[in-house]
Design a protein around this motif. Structure first.
Motif, short mmCIF file in Angstrom:
data_model
loop_
_atom_site.label_atom_id
_atom_site.label_comp_id
_atom_site.label_asym_id
_atom_site.label_seq_id
_atom_site.Cartn_x
_atom_site.Cartn_y
_atom_site.Cartn_z
N GLY A 185 11.25 -15.48 2.39
CA GLY A 185 11.47 -14.04 2.34
C GLY A 185 10.88 -13.34 1.13
O GLY A 185 11.10 -12.15 0.92
N SER A 186 10.08 -14.05 0.35
CA SER A 186 9.57 -13.47 -0.90
C SER A 186 8.34 -12.58 -0.70
O SER A 186 7.95 -11.86 -1.60
N LEU A 187 7.74 -12.64 0.50
CA LEU A 187 6.56 -11.82 0.76
C LEU A 187 6.54 -11.37 2.21
O LEU A 187 6.64 -12.18 3.12
N ARG A 188 6.42 -10.07 2.41
CA ARG A 188 6.14 -9.52 3.73
C ARG A 188 4.63 -9.44 3.90
O ARG A 188 3.92 -9.11 2.95
N GLU A 189 4.17 -9.71 5.10
CA GLU A 189 2.73 -9.69 5.34
C GLU A 189 2.12 -8.34 4.93
O GLU A 189 1.04 -8.28 4.36
N PHE A 190 2.83 -7.24 5.21
CA PHE A 190 2.30 -5.91 4.93
C PHE A 190 2.12 -5.65 3.44
O PHE A 190 1.29 -4.83 3.05
N GLN A 191 2.91 -6.33 2.62
CA GLN A 191 2.71 -6.19 1.17
C GLN A 191 1.31 -6.64 0.78
O GLN A 191 0.66 -6.03 -0.06
N PHE A 192 0.88 -7.71 1.40
CA PHE A 192 -0.47 -8.22 1.14
C PHE A 192 -1.53 -7.35 1.80
O PHE A 192 -2.48 -6.91 1.17
N THR A 193 -1.36 -7.08 3.09
CA THR A 193 -2.42 -6.39 3.84
C THR A 193 -2.64 -4.97 3.35
O THR A 193 -3.78 -4.50 3.27
N SER A 194 -1.56 -4.26 2.99
CA SER A 194 -1.72 -2.87 2.53
C SER A 194 -2.43 -2.82 1.19
O SER A 194 -3.22 -1.91 0.92
N ALA A 195 -2.16 -3.81 0.32
CA ALA A 195 -2.84 -3.85 -0.98
C ALA A 195 -4.33 -4.13 -0.80
O ALA A 195 -5.18 -3.46 -1.41
N VAL A 196 -4.67 -5.10 0.06
CA VAL A 196 -6.08 -5.42 0.30
C VAL A 196 -6.78 -4.21 0.93
O VAL A 196 -7.93 -3.89 0.59
N ALA A 197 -6.09 -3.52 1.83
CA ALA A 197 -6.68 -2.34 2.48
C ALA A 197 -7.05 -1.28 1.44
O ALA A 197 -8.12 -0.66 1.52
N GLU A 198 -6.18 -1.06 0.47
CA GLU A 198 -6.45 -0.05 -0.55
C GLU A 198 -7.59 -0.48 -1.47
O GLU A 198 -8.44 0.34 -1.85
N TYR A 199 -7.65 -1.76 -1.81
CA TYR A 199 -8.77 -2.25 -2.63
C TYR A 199 -10.08 -2.15 -1.85
O TYR A 199 -11.13 -1.84 -2.42
N LEU A 200 -10.02 -2.42 -0.55
CA LEU A 200 -11.22 -2.33 0.27
C LEU A 200 -11.71 -0.88 0.35
O LEU A 200 -12.91 -0.61 0.22
N GLU A 201 -10.77 0.04 0.55
CA GLU A 201 -11.15 1.47 0.57
C GLU A 201 -11.81 1.86 -0.75
O GLU A 201 -12.84 2.55 -0.77
N GLU A 202 -11.22 1.40 -1.84
CA GLU A 202 -11.73 1.69 -3.18
C GLU A 202 -13.18 1.22 -3.32
O GLU A 202 -14.04 1.94 -3.85
N GLU A 203 -13.47 0.01 -2.84
CA GLU A 203 -14.82 -0.54 -2.95
C GLU A 203 -15.80 0.17 -2.01
O GLU A 203 -16.92 0.51 -2.40
N LEU A 204 -15.39 0.39 -0.77
CA LEU A 204 -16.29 1.00 0.20
C LEU A 204 -16.69 2.42 -0.18
O LEU A 204 -17.79 2.88 0.14
N ASN A 205 -15.79 3.12 -0.86
CA ASN A 205 -16.09 4.50 -1.26
C ASN A 205 -17.13 4.58 -2.36
O ASN A 205 -17.53 5.68 -2.77
N ASN A 206 -17.60 3.43 -2.86
CA ASN A 206 -18.69 3.42 -3.84
C ASN A 206 -20.06 3.42 -3.15
O ASN A 206 -21.08 3.39 -3.83
N TYR A 207 -20.08 3.46 -1.81
CA TYR A 207 -21.34 3.36 -1.07
C TYR A 207 -21.69 4.66 -0.38
O TYR A 207 -20.81 5.41 0.08
N GLN A 208 -23.00 4.91 -0.30
CA GLN A 208 -23.51 6.15 0.26
C GLN A 208 -23.19 6.26 1.75
O GLN A 208 -23.33 5.30 2.50
N GLY A 209 -22.79 7.47 2.16
CA GLY A 209 -22.61 7.77 3.57
C GLY A 209 -21.41 7.12 4.22
O GLY A 209 -21.30 7.13 5.45
N VAL A 210 -20.50 6.55 3.43
CA VAL A 210 -19.34 5.86 3.98
C VAL A 210 -18.11 6.76 3.93
O VAL A 210 -17.80 7.35 2.90
N GLN A 211 -17.42 6.87 5.06
CA GLN A 211 -16.12 7.53 5.11
C GLN A 211 -15.09 6.48 5.52
O GLN A 211 -15.38 5.63 6.37
N THR A 212 -13.91 6.53 4.91
CA THR A 212 -12.87 5.55 5.25
C THR A 212 -11.59 6.27 5.65
O THR A 212 -11.34 7.41 5.24
N SER A 213 -10.80 5.59 6.45
CA SER A 213 -9.48 6.10 6.84
C SER A 213 -8.59 4.90 7.11
O SER A 213 -9.07 3.80 7.38
#
Length: 333
Positions: free
Chosen positions: A21-49
């Protein structure tokens, strides 16, 4: 290129957690999603949602996730998950990436690139690229892949899934696979000499003590504050989504800040706010029990008064309704 990022499951999904019970899957996936958005927004012509609820409060049904991606006419759907075998501790593990059962050519090529980058970055067992009849792969009208970034019912991999450094590795690896597949080009950073933006020498002046956050997405949403950034001059390490990572040691990551926090507060009595969460309750009077209906993400309103109700702040809107003033759910414009 429109890229829909999907953090698998949600904060309240039954099961989908480690045996202890120490980790919910969403705790991991939501953090990775935000880091991915952060990285992708450094590229030309990319929109994220995000297809999930960025406020991390509610579970978004699968059909709503794919409907949103299809309505937005996304070019790419990236679903991020962590794996489980039996829900009991075991010694198996590794990373695998999925495409739909018809194994579309573009999705398969992208999946192989992302899978290879994930294995290279993490060193975990390569479980390969597989196909499955998952809803997000079947019902999305665009190229779609689903990654399983380790097992949370394996004690060694669970320890990794909890680490911020591992989450960043996964996000960076997924980003690299996408960049390689579509030959994306990094944005050229434009620097200004104005003290409220990075100078020509890559410096930034903080005018007053403001919040420092773990990710650009956290700074934008003003959540998960990790420290205070005090008044003074800083180096700029990186910028993403309008946020700035400032540091005292050149070339070393520091804290993410929201430049809006570095400005003098307006003396105007009224101001605008935008709904950040997927849905937001509004009230017909200053009473937390007086729920009337919900607003949707992106709707904007004028605030005419800020008041405290039972210890929590509430905004009175120009239309006579009331909403929470919690910056996790509404953004002050």
């Amino acid at each position: 290129m429109k890229i829909m990022i999907d953090a698998g499951h949600g904060p309240n999904t039954a099961g989908k957690r480690s045996p202890d019970g120490s980790l919910r899957e969403f705790q991991f996936t939501s953090a990775v999603a935000e880091y991915l958005e952060e990285e992708l927004n450094n590229y030309q012509g990319v929109q994220t949602s995000f297809s999930h609820d960025a406020s991390r409060r509610i579970d978004v049904p699968l059909i709503e996730r794919t409907n949103r991606a299809n309505a937005w006419k996304a070019d790419l759907f990236i679903s991020i998950h962590a794996n489980a075998y039996t829900g009991r501790w075991h010694t198996g593990g590794g990373i695998e990436t999925y495409v739909y059962t018809t194994r579309p050519k573009e999705a398969l090529e992208l999946a192989n690139k992302v899978q290879n980058e994930l294995i290279k970055a993490t060193g975990l067992r390569n479980r390969g690229v597989k196909s499955a009849d998952f809803h997000v792969l079947r019902e999305s009208n665009m190229t779609a892949i689903l990654t399983e970034c380790g097992f949370y019912d394996n004690k060694e991999e669970l320890a990794l899934l909890k680490k911020d450094s591992y989450r960043r590795k996964c996000a960076d690896a997924i980003c690299k696979g996408i960049v390689d597949m579509y030959n994306l080009k990094r944005k050229q950073m434009v620097k200004s000499a104005n003290t409220s933006t990075p100078s020509k020498t890559g410096e930034y002046k903080v005018q007053k003590t403001i919040g420092g956050y773990i990710t650009a997405a956290d700074a934008k949403a003003k959540r998960n504050k990790k420290t205070n950034v005090t008044k003074g001059s800083y180096y700029v390490y990186k910028r993403a989504s309008g946020m700035i990572n400032v540091t005292k040691k050149k070339g070393v990551p520091g804290s993410w800040i929201n430049p809006a926090d570095n400005k003098q507060q307006s003396t105007t009595k009224t101001f605008k706010v935008r709904v950040k969460s997927y849905e937001l309750w509004y009230y017909n009077k200053p009473d937390w029990n007086a729920k009337k209906d919900t607003f949707k993400r992106g709707q904007e309103f004028t605030v005419v008064e800020t008041l405290t109700v039972n210890g929590s702040k509430m905004y009175k809107l120009s239309n006579g309704n009331y909403i929470t003033a919690n910056p996790q759910y509404v953004q002050k414009l």
